[in-house]
Scaffold this motif. Sequence first.
Motif, mmCIF file in Angstrom:
data_model
loop_
_atom_site.group_PDB
_atom_site.id
_atom_site.type_symbol
_atom_site.label_atom_id
_atom_site.label_comp_id
_atom_site.label_asym_id
_atom_site.label_seq_id
_atom_site.Cartn_x
_atom_site.Cartn_y
_atom_site.Cartn_z
ATOM 1 N N ARG A 1 20.352 68.351 -89.965
ATOM 2 C CA ARG A 1 19.848 67.000 -90.192
ATOM 3 C C ARG A 1 18.823 66.634 -89.126
ATOM 4 O O ARG A 1 18.886 67.134 -87.997
ATOM 5 C CB ARG A 1 20.987 65.974 -90.119
ATOM 6 C CG ARG A 1 21.511 65.487 -91.465
ATOM 7 C CD ARG A 1 22.155 66.561 -92.263
ATOM 8 N NE ARG A 1 22.667 66.031 -93.534
ATOM 9 C CZ ARG A 1 23.159 66.791 -94.488
ATOM 10 N NH1 ARG A 1 23.227 68.093 -94.362
ATOM 11 N NH2 ARG A 1 23.589 66.240 -95.626
ATOM 12 N N VAL A 2 17.911 65.730 -89.500
ATOM 13 C CA VAL A 2 17.002 65.143 -88.528
ATOM 14 C C VAL A 2 17.112 63.624 -88.624
ATOM 15 O O VAL A 2 17.077 63.055 -89.717
ATOM 16 C CB VAL A 2 15.539 65.610 -88.730
ATOM 17 C CG1 VAL A 2 15.029 65.283 -90.120
ATOM 18 C CG2 VAL A 2 14.641 64.994 -87.674
ATOM 19 N N PHE A 3 17.302 62.991 -87.479
ATOM 20 C CA PHE A 3 17.368 61.535 -87.373
ATOM 21 C C PHE A 3 16.201 61.096 -86.488
ATOM 22 O O PHE A 3 16.157 61.438 -85.300
ATOM 23 C CB PHE A 3 18.688 61.085 -86.749
ATOM 24 C CG PHE A 3 19.913 61.434 -87.544
ATOM 25 C CD1 PHE A 3 20.474 60.525 -88.424
ATOM 26 C CD2 PHE A 3 20.517 62.680 -87.410
ATOM 27 C CE1 PHE A 3 21.609 60.834 -89.152
ATOM 28 C CE2 PHE A 3 21.648 63.003 -88.137
ATOM 29 C CZ PHE A 3 22.195 62.083 -89.010
ATOM 30 N N PRO B 1 24.337 60.494 -93.176
ATOM 31 C CA PRO B 1 23.745 61.808 -92.900
ATOM 32 C C PRO B 1 22.759 62.262 -93.956
ATOM 33 O O PRO B 1 22.070 63.263 -93.763
ATOM 34 C CB PRO B 1 24.969 62.727 -92.859
ATOM 35 C CG PRO B 1 25.928 62.096 -93.811
ATOM 36 C CD PRO B 1 25.723 60.610 -93.655
ATOM 37 N N GLY B 2 22.673 61.539 -95.078
ATOM 38 C CA GLY B 2 21.816 61.979 -96.156
ATOM 39 C C GLY B 2 22.422 63.178 -96.877
ATOM 40 O O GLY B 2 23.482 63.681 -96.508
ATOM 41 N N GLY B 3 21.759 63.636 -97.915
ATOM 42 C CA GLY B 3 22.261 64.789 -98.654
ATOM 43 C C GLY B 3 23.474 64.448 -99.493
ATOM 44 O O GLY B 3 23.661 63.304 -99.915
ATOM 45 N N ASN B 4 24.330 65.440 -99.705
ATOM 46 C CA ASN B 4 25.442 65.298 -100.644
ATOM 47 C C ASN B 4 26.806 65.171 -99.973
ATOM 48 O O ASN B 4 27.837 65.364 -100.631
ATOM 49 C CB ASN B 4 25.463 66.507 -101.597
ATOM 50 C CG ASN B 4 24.209 66.598 -102.451
ATOM 51 O OD1 ASN B 4 23.719 65.577 -102.942
ATOM 52 N ND2 ASN B 4 23.672 67.794 -102.610
ATOM 53 N N ILE B 5 26.839 64.866 -98.695
ATOM 54 C CA ILE B 5 28.130 64.693 -98.023
ATOM 55 C C ILE B 5 28.731 63.363 -98.468
ATOM 56 O O ILE B 5 28.110 62.306 -98.296
ATOM 57 C CB ILE B 5 27.970 64.712 -96.500
ATOM 58 C CG1 ILE B 5 27.369 66.046 -96.044
ATOM 59 C CG2 ILE B 5 29.323 64.486 -95.824
ATOM 60 C CD1 ILE B 5 27.114 66.130 -94.551
ATOM 61 N N PRO B 6 29.933 63.372 -99.049
ATOM 62 C CA PRO B 6 30.544 62.106 -99.504
ATOM 63 C C PRO B 6 30.731 61.130 -98.341
ATOM 64 O O PRO B 6 31.111 61.527 -97.243
ATOM 65 C CB PRO B 6 31.895 62.559 -100.067
ATOM 66 C CG PRO B 6 31.716 64.003 -100.404
ATOM 67 C CD PRO B 6 30.766 64.541 -99.374
ATOM 68 N N SER B 7 30.457 59.856 -98.603
ATOM 69 C CA SER B 7 30.534 58.846 -97.550
ATOM 70 C C SER B 7 31.945 58.714 -96.988
ATOM 71 O O SER B 7 32.112 58.434 -95.798
ATOM 72 C CB SER B 7 30.048 57.497 -98.076
ATOM 73 O OG SER B 7 30.823 57.079 -99.188
ATOM 74 N N PHE B 8 32.978 58.950 -97.816
ATOM 75 C CA PHE B 8 34.330 58.775 -97.301
ATOM 76 C C PHE B 8 34.667 59.830 -96.243
ATOM 77 O O PHE B 8 35.450 59.572 -95.324
ATOM 78 C CB PHE B 8 35.357 58.807 -98.440
ATOM 79 C CG PHE B 8 35.665 60.177 -98.983
ATOM 80 C CD1 PHE B 8 36.679 60.951 -98.423
ATOM 81 C CD2 PHE B 8 34.957 60.686 -100.062
ATOM 82 C CE1 PHE B 8 36.959 62.220 -98.934
ATOM 83 C CE2 PHE B 8 35.243 61.943 -100.572
ATOM 84 C CZ PHE B 8 36.238 62.717 -100.000
ATOM 85 N N ILE C 1 17.566 68.061 -93.549
ATOM 86 C CA ILE C 1 17.714 66.868 -94.376
ATOM 87 C C ILE C 1 17.575 65.627 -93.497
ATOM 88 O O ILE C 1 18.072 65.589 -92.370
ATOM 89 C CB ILE C 1 19.075 66.872 -95.088
ATOM 90 C CG1 ILE C 1 19.110 67.990 -96.136
ATOM 91 C CG2 ILE C 1 19.364 65.529 -95.757
ATOM 92 C CD1 ILE C 1 20.445 68.161 -96.809
ATOM 93 N N THR C 2 16.901 64.615 -94.011
ATOM 94 C CA THR C 2 16.697 63.376 -93.266
ATOM 95 C C THR C 2 17.939 62.491 -93.332
ATOM 96 O O THR C 2 18.404 62.146 -94.423
ATOM 97 C CB THR C 2 15.490 62.605 -93.811
ATOM 98 O OG1 THR C 2 14.318 63.409 -93.662
ATOM 99 C CG2 THR C 2 15.301 61.298 -93.049
ATOM 100 N N GLY C 3 18.478 62.159 -92.181
ATOM 101 C CA GLY C 3 19.565 61.195 -92.082
ATOM 102 C C GLY C 3 19.063 59.928 -91.420
ATOM 103 O O GLY C 3 17.916 59.864 -90.954
#
Length: 237
Positions: A129-131, A203-210, A175-177
């Motif tokens: 990730r890039v923030f 974090p962006g992408g497909n990581i579930p928020s929970f 991926i942009t977070g």
Amino acid sequence: MTSENLLTILKPFKPSSLPSEEVLVGSGTSLINSSASWTAGRTYHDGRVKTCQRPKGPGDGAPWYCRHSEHMKEEITFNELWTKLSVNKAVNEKNYIHEIKDSIKVKQVSPTAEIWAMHYHFTPPVTDRVFTVFQVVHLSSEEGKPRVGTIVSLPVDLTSPEDQGLHDLEPKGAITGRYVSVERVMELENGNIEWRVVTSSSPGGNIPSFIVNSSMAKTIAHDVPSFLKWYRTLSEK
């Protein structure tokens, strides 16, 4: 956009439309003061690091999390902590936040404000990730009053054509977070200092928020002993 909803990950700022440092610090101060009344969470590291949280509200892109800890001067002084947080903060974080692969200064906006791109590397299959954040540093040191150091970080979007030169400095293939945070070091009446951070992120992408939310308090709480361990290695040299 009003000062009340500056601190959000919903819509990152363009470099051409960044809020003033004064307004940003004022908004950050109000937010971090409000964390004193947030819902208490778990404590970590033998009770030394406390956490609390606030649900996602209107204008928020994610819930808010806070960790706070109190430190005696024998452990670390205000000047020692503030110097490492306020000068080259993003570079120093690589030494105690082990997921940070690189910290790239994208632009020096003013003597107290910079744009940084933070490259995080995670264990596969999680993608890097890039923030990218606009970071403002402010020290309040009025005579006769406790010192308070504040750092506010806002997500920044560099994808506009006019920002191509800055965008080229960001890490590629990540991926942009987005994250927004307010960090404060404050002198207390008992001679100790309080270190407090509030943050909201995606974090962006497909990581579930929970999954992200379930681990956020523990993750930010760990930064405290990790920082102190790194700082002790410096004093031993």
